[in-house]
Write an enzyme that holds these catalytic residues in place. Structure first.
Site, mmCIF file in Angstrom:
data_model
loop_
_atom_site.group_PDB
_atom_site.id
_atom_site.type_symbol
_atom_site.label_atom_id
_atom_site.label_comp_id
_atom_site.label_asym_id
_atom_site.label_seq_id
_atom_site.Cartn_x
_atom_site.Cartn_y
_atom_site.Cartn_z
ATOM 1 N N GLY A 69 63.741 77.974 41.805
ATOM 2 C CA GLY A 69 62.739 78.014 42.855
ATOM 3 C C GLY A 69 61.307 78.102 42.363
ATOM 4 O O GLY A 69 60.379 78.223 43.162
ATOM 5 N N SER A 70 61.116 78.011 41.045
ATOM 6 C CA SER A 70 59.758 78.144 40.502
ATOM 7 C C SER A 70 58.912 76.887 40.710
ATOM 8 O O SER A 70 57.688 76.946 40.668
ATOM 9 C CB SER A 70 59.816 78.472 39.008
ATOM 10 O OG SER A 70 60.477 77.437 38.292
ATOM 11 N N GLY A 71 59.582 75.731 40.911
ATOM 12 C CA GLY A 71 58.843 74.485 41.121
ATOM 13 C C GLY A 71 59.120 73.408 40.089
ATOM 14 O O GLY A 71 58.477 72.346 40.109
ATOM 15 N N LYS A 72 60.082 73.644 39.198
ATOM 16 C CA LYS A 72 60.375 72.677 38.129
ATOM 17 C C LYS A 72 60.793 71.323 38.696
ATOM 18 O O LYS A 72 60.230 70.282 38.334
ATOM 19 C CB LYS A 72 61.506 73.194 37.220
ATOM 20 C CG LYS A 72 61.240 74.515 36.549
ATOM 21 C CD LYS A 72 62.318 74.874 35.550
ATOM 22 C CE LYS A 72 63.715 74.917 36.124
ATOM 23 N NZ LYS A 72 63.882 75.953 37.161
ATOM 24 N N THR A 116 60.454 70.216 41.690
ATOM 25 C CA THR A 116 59.389 69.661 42.533
ATOM 26 C C THR A 116 58.376 68.908 41.681
ATOM 27 O O THR A 116 57.911 67.821 42.052
ATOM 28 C CB THR A 116 58.698 70.772 43.329
ATOM 29 O OG1 THR A 116 59.665 71.423 44.154
ATOM 30 C CG2 THR A 116 57.590 70.209 44.204
ATOM 31 N N GLU A 172 67.719 69.034 35.047
ATOM 32 C CA GLU A 172 68.917 69.841 34.759
ATOM 33 C C GLU A 172 70.120 68.952 34.424
ATOM 34 O O GLU A 172 71.234 69.199 34.879
ATOM 35 C CB GLU A 172 69.243 70.743 35.955
ATOM 36 C CG GLU A 172 68.149 71.723 36.326
ATOM 37 C CD GLU A 172 68.022 72.897 35.355
ATOM 38 O OE1 GLU A 172 68.815 72.972 34.407
ATOM 39 O OE2 GLU A 172 67.113 73.716 35.548
#
Length: 231
Positions: free
Chosen positions: A38-41, A43, A154
């Site tokens: 959820g950190s924005g990777k 995105t 990922e």
């Protein structure tokens, strides 16, 4: 080739996912993008793929009108991208869609299959491939479209040890071919020996951009502090 990001921000349903991201990416380098879920990777990779709207600016090379012209996105689950009934058909599919002549399609397809060590499997049904082979096929199908940058989201998360190694070996080969590789990953040790840079994103902002070992150390220290505060 260089892509420059200036003050990139992304919001969704009133929540800010990325906050004023400014950095750059060059061909011929591997960049790890790390951070918590959820950190924005992902995105960030989708912005680079031209898949989502954003505020800010991507400075493109001369002659390029859209970032999607020079980037190719590979999903975590390769089966979401594999649609051909054989390895060959899967690689050819995207090339047919852009209207290449047959001889050029075959030339490109054979090149990427050899590069990713799938040539002997070209007549195989992808269903029977191993996880690592499926992920290499997903990469090959995107690579055949000749993007300058590969965006890997990922891509080793669902693979066993052998599959992970196959994908890492492929990534190193692609760097040697002059491609830019941007890989969002939680598997820090898997890519750290090969990455040129590490971008650490926390709560949508870049908190580190530099040496992979230093970035990983910073990330692990935060995880340790968070764990200790809950004990």
């Amino acid at each position: 080739m260089v892509l420059k990001l200036k003050n990139i921000s992304v919001s969704y349903l009133g929540k800010q996912i990325l906050r004023d991201i400014s950095t750059s990416f060059e061909t011929g380098e591997i960049v790890m993008v790390i951070g918590a879920n959820g950190s924005g990777k992902s995105t960030l990779l989708k912005v680079l793929a031209g898949l989502i709207e954003y505020d800010g600016e991507i400075v493109l090379p001369e002659g390029v009108s859209d970032v999607s012209e020079v980037t190719g996105y590979v999903f975590q689950n390769p089966e979401t991208q594999i649609i051909g009934s054989t390895v060959w058909e899967d690689v050819i599919f995207g090339l047919e869609n852009i209207g290449l002549k047959k001889d050029e399609m075959e030339k490109r397809a054979m090149h990427v299959l050899r590069l990713l060590e799938l040539e002997e499997l070209k007549d195989t049904d992808p269903y029977y491939l191993s996880g690592g082979q499926k992920q290499r096929l997903a990469i090959a199908s995107i690579l055949a479209l000749q993007p300058e940058f590969l965006l890997l989201d990922e891509v080793t998360a669902m693979l066993d040890k052998n599959g992970k190694r196959e994908v890492v070996d492929a990534v190193v080969k692609l760097k040697e071919e002059g491609k830019g590789i941007i890989v969002a990953t939680h598997e820090l040790n898997l890519f750290s020996a090969y990455a040129d840079r590490c971008i650490y994103i926390d709560a949508g902002s870049i908190v580190f951009d530099g040496n992979p070992n230093d970035g990983i150390k910073l990330y692990r220290e935060k995880i340790h502090r968070q764990f200790a505060s809950k004990v």
